[in-house]
Design a protein around this motif. Sequence first.
Motif, PDB file in Angstrom:
ATOM      1  N   GLY A 286       0.830  -1.207   0.000  1.00  0.00           N
ATOM      2  CA  GLY A 286       0.000   0.000   0.000  1.00  0.00           C
ATOM      3  C   GLY A 286       0.861   1.253   0.000  1.00  0.00           C
ATOM      4  N   GLY A 287       0.195   2.365  -0.312  1.00  0.00           N
ATOM      5  CA  GLY A 287       0.871   3.653  -0.208  1.00  0.00           C
ATOM      6  C   GLY A 287       1.272   3.883   1.244  1.00  0.00           C
ATOM      7  N   MET A 288       0.511   3.285   2.133  1.00  0.00           N
ATOM      8  CA  MET A 288       0.769   3.435   3.560  1.00  0.00           C
ATOM      9  C   MET A 288       2.187   2.986   3.917  1.00  0.00           C
ATOM     10  SD  MET A 288      -1.362   4.389   5.881  1.00  0.00           S
ATOM     11  CE  MET A 288      -2.978   3.692   6.085  1.00  0.00           C
TER      12      MET A 288
ATOM     13  N   TRP B 211      -4.367  14.751   6.364  1.00  0.00           N
ATOM     14  CA  TRP B 211      -4.806  13.356   6.485  1.00  0.00           C
ATOM     15  C   TRP B 211      -4.197  12.840   7.783  1.00  0.00           C
ATOM     16  CZ3 TRP B 211      -2.240   8.420   4.624  1.00  0.00           C
ATOM     17  CH2 TRP B 211      -3.135   7.335   4.697  1.00  0.00           C
TER      18      TRP B 211
ATOM     19  N   TYR C 154      -0.759  11.121   8.440  1.00  0.00           N
ATOM     20  CA  TYR C 154       0.532  11.814   8.306  1.00  0.00           C
ATOM     21  C   TYR C 154       1.005  12.285   9.683  1.00  0.00           C
ATOM     22  CZ  TYR C 154      -0.814  12.496   3.374  1.00  0.00           C
ATOM     23  OH  TYR C 154      -1.221  12.339   2.090  1.00  0.00           O
TER      24      TYR C 154
ATOM     25  N   ASN D 275      -6.898  14.454   0.580  1.00  0.00           N
ATOM     26  CA  ASN D 275      -7.753  13.855   1.589  1.00  0.00           C
ATOM     27  C   ASN D 275      -7.435  14.621   2.867  1.00  0.00           C
ATOM     28  OD1 ASN D 275      -9.112  12.253   3.374  1.00  0.00           O
ATOM     29  ND2 ASN D 275      -7.878  10.419   3.071  1.00  0.00           N
TER      30      ASN D 275
ATOM     31  N   ASP E 142       2.254  12.939  -1.871  1.00  0.00           N
ATOM     32  CA  ASP E 142       1.334  11.798  -1.869  1.00  0.00           C
ATOM     33  C   ASP E 142       0.319  12.015  -2.995  1.00  0.00           C
ATOM     34  OD1 ASP E 142      -0.691   9.969  -1.447  1.00  0.00           O
ATOM     35  OD2 ASP E 142      -0.670  10.169   0.738  1.00  0.00           O
TER      36      ASP E 142
ATOM     37  N   MET F 104      -1.791   9.743  -4.312  1.00  0.00           N
ATOM     38  CA  MET F 104      -2.678   8.582  -4.313  1.00  0.00           C
ATOM     39  C   MET F 104      -3.976   8.829  -5.096  1.00  0.00           C
ATOM     40  SD  MET F 104      -2.849   5.543  -3.236  1.00  0.00           S
ATOM     41  CE  MET F 104      -1.441   5.433  -2.171  1.00  0.00           C
ATOM     42  N   TYR F 105      -4.407  10.091  -5.139  1.00  0.00           N
ATOM     43  CA  TYR F 105      -5.692  10.389  -5.803  1.00  0.00           C
ATOM     44  C   TYR F 105      -5.494  11.069  -7.165  1.00  0.00           C
ATOM     45  CZ  TYR F 105      -7.750   9.296  -1.266  1.00  0.00           C
ATOM     46  OH  TYR F 105      -8.132   8.658  -0.114  1.00  0.00           O
TER      47      TYR F 105
ATOM     48  N   SER G 279      -4.888   1.463  -4.709  1.00  0.00           N
ATOM     49  CA  SER G 279      -6.099   1.339  -3.895  1.00  0.00           C
ATOM     50  C   SER G 279      -7.276   2.136  -4.440  1.00  0.00           C
ATOM     51  CB  SER G 279      -5.833   1.811  -2.466  1.00  0.00           C
ATOM     52  OG  SER G 279      -5.014   0.891  -1.802  1.00  0.00           O
ATOM     53  N   LYS G 280      -7.024   3.397  -4.754  1.00  0.00           N
ATOM     54  CA  LYS G 280      -8.154   4.286  -5.047  1.00  0.00           C
ATOM     55  C   LYS G 280      -8.542   4.204  -6.518  1.00  0.00           C
ATOM     56  CE  LYS G 280      -7.287   5.583  -0.811  1.00  0.00           C
ATOM     57  NZ  LYS G 280      -8.071   5.421   0.373  1.00  0.00           N
TER      58      LYS G 280
ATOM     59  N   ARG H  46      -3.607  -4.356  -0.862  1.00  0.00           N
ATOM     60  CA  ARG H  46      -2.469  -3.748  -0.190  1.00  0.00           C
ATOM     61  C   ARG H  46      -1.243  -3.675  -1.093  1.00  0.00           C
ATOM     62  NH1 ARG H  46      -3.961  -0.794   1.347  1.00  0.00           N
ATOM     63  NH2 ARG H  46      -2.553  -0.207   3.008  1.00  0.00           N
TER      64      ARG H  46
HETATM   65  N1  PLP Z   1      -2.561   8.544   1.087  1.00  0.00           N
HETATM   66  C1  PLP Z   1      -3.797   9.034   1.235  1.00  0.00           C
HETATM   67  C2  PLP Z   1      -4.000  10.493   1.136  1.00  0.00           C
HETATM   68  C3  PLP Z   1      -4.867   8.178   1.519  1.00  0.00           C
HETATM   69  O1  PLP Z   1      -6.094   8.690   1.667  1.00  0.00           O
HETATM   70  C4  PLP Z   1      -4.615   6.801   1.643  1.00  0.00           C
HETATM   71  C5  PLP Z   1      -5.707   5.877   1.999  1.00  0.00           C
HETATM   72  O2  PLP Z   1      -6.755   6.257   2.483  1.00  0.00           O
HETATM   73  C6  PLP Z   1      -3.306   6.340   1.472  1.00  0.00           C
HETATM   74  C7  PLP Z   1      -2.301   7.239   1.192  1.00  0.00           C
HETATM   75  C8  PLP Z   1      -2.935   4.898   1.628  1.00  0.00           C
HETATM   76  O3  PLP Z   1      -3.479   4.102   0.664  1.00  0.00           O
HETATM   77  P1  PLP Z   1      -3.111   2.572   0.538  1.00  0.00           P
HETATM   78  O4  PLP Z   1      -2.213   2.204   1.663  1.00  0.00           O
HETATM   79  O5  PLP Z   1      -4.404   1.829   0.558  1.00  0.00           O
HETATM   80  O6  PLP Z   1      -2.401   2.441  -0.786  1.00  0.00           O
END
Ligand code: PLP
Length: 388
Positions: free
Chosen positions: A94-96, A120, A123, A170, A198, A200-201, A231-232, A240
């Motif tokens: 995941g990005g996480m 978010w 962070y 986010n 980040d 992600m979106y 993910s998104k 993941r």
């Molecule tokens: N970054 C942002 C801004 C997010 O909103 C999210 C998930 O909600 C993530 C990163 C992490 O995404 P993931 O771990 O599912 O790839």
Amino acid sequence: MKELATRCHTVPASAIRAMVGKSYGMDNLISFAFGEPDFVTPRRIIDKGIEVLDAGRTFYTPNAGLPELREAVAASYEPRGMHYTIDNVIITVGGMEALLLTMLILLEEGDEVILSNPYWANYYGMVREFGAVPVLVDVREENGFMFDPAEIRSAVTPKTKAILINFPSNPTGGVATAENLKEIAKIAVENDLYVITDEMYRRLIYSDERFTSIAEFPGMKERCVIIDGFSKAYAMTGWRIGYAVANEEIISNMIKLQENAVSSVFEPVQRAALDALTGDQTPVEEMIAQYKIRRDLICDLINSTMDGKITCSVPEGTFYIFANIKGTGLTSEEFCSRLLEEEHVITVPGSGFGSNGEGFVRFSYATSEENIKEGLRRIKAFIDRIQG
Ligand code: PLP
């Protein structure tokens, strides 16, 4: 027993989970809480995962990720004139995990990281987890929730290590203009700062403007860590898988630390992600078209039926709106708790995204049009009652 580590106390719990926790046992719920596509992963991607699993590919993979996927990620930046190679990419859980590894390799105790307020929440928690210091810079509704570069400039100190930006954002849905990013880039170069961006979106943008990364500006490629994932855009939250793109020194160190974190990402998941990235993008475009319809619907209902007690600007990206509830006279926590108890509608208080989120409530519109209409009908009943 000896004390647990102090980070257990310095990292705040998630406001989203708290609100969802309160809803357990309630029936007839409408949820605007989770930042998760309500679509199932497109069939072709699922089939790829099954095919690879069926072929018995159940072993560890390289720490860095499969070379084919790393190459495809690097190549995906070419159309925007951004040149990366396999050595600039690590595949993560995941990005996480990409964010976590980034902070592991960048941050020493006491380092400062500039974040937006609202932010978010993860962070803030992650920066604190490493003993580093989140330095908050307000972003405001009237400015499309973009940073004011002058405010970033005055937040920089000798201890500043990085600026963390997230556009589309986010929780606000805001998308920074290229001009705004260019100003932030200048500050990073002048002060020799890293920028964690980040993205992600980035696929979830509804205007005709193409997405611009801060990494595109002069002097930025070397100092940016791009966080992204599947993910998104591909509705793959549970799989993941994500990635980071950065200079070779950063990536090689992330690869080294990956061994002690999760070792590697499951091969069927990586092959499915490769298929997602390189295959037909029609399913993604269809999902984005749906989100746009829902965004227009929820914004229209909020702005036209709530007697001005709740309002929202129409965000250009993500699947969130950050609605202004100041007209109700309630705090964001009161608003969300009462709405849940009285109408069984789950939303997230803006205060859970930082002090400057007070007066706002985050709605995720990654839910059906029927749910949006029913949820907003209940919110209208709630507003009428509190106006009473
Ligand atoms: N970054 C942002 C801004 C997010 O909103 C999210 C998930 O909600 C993530 C990163 C992490 O995404 P993931 O771990 O599912 O790839």
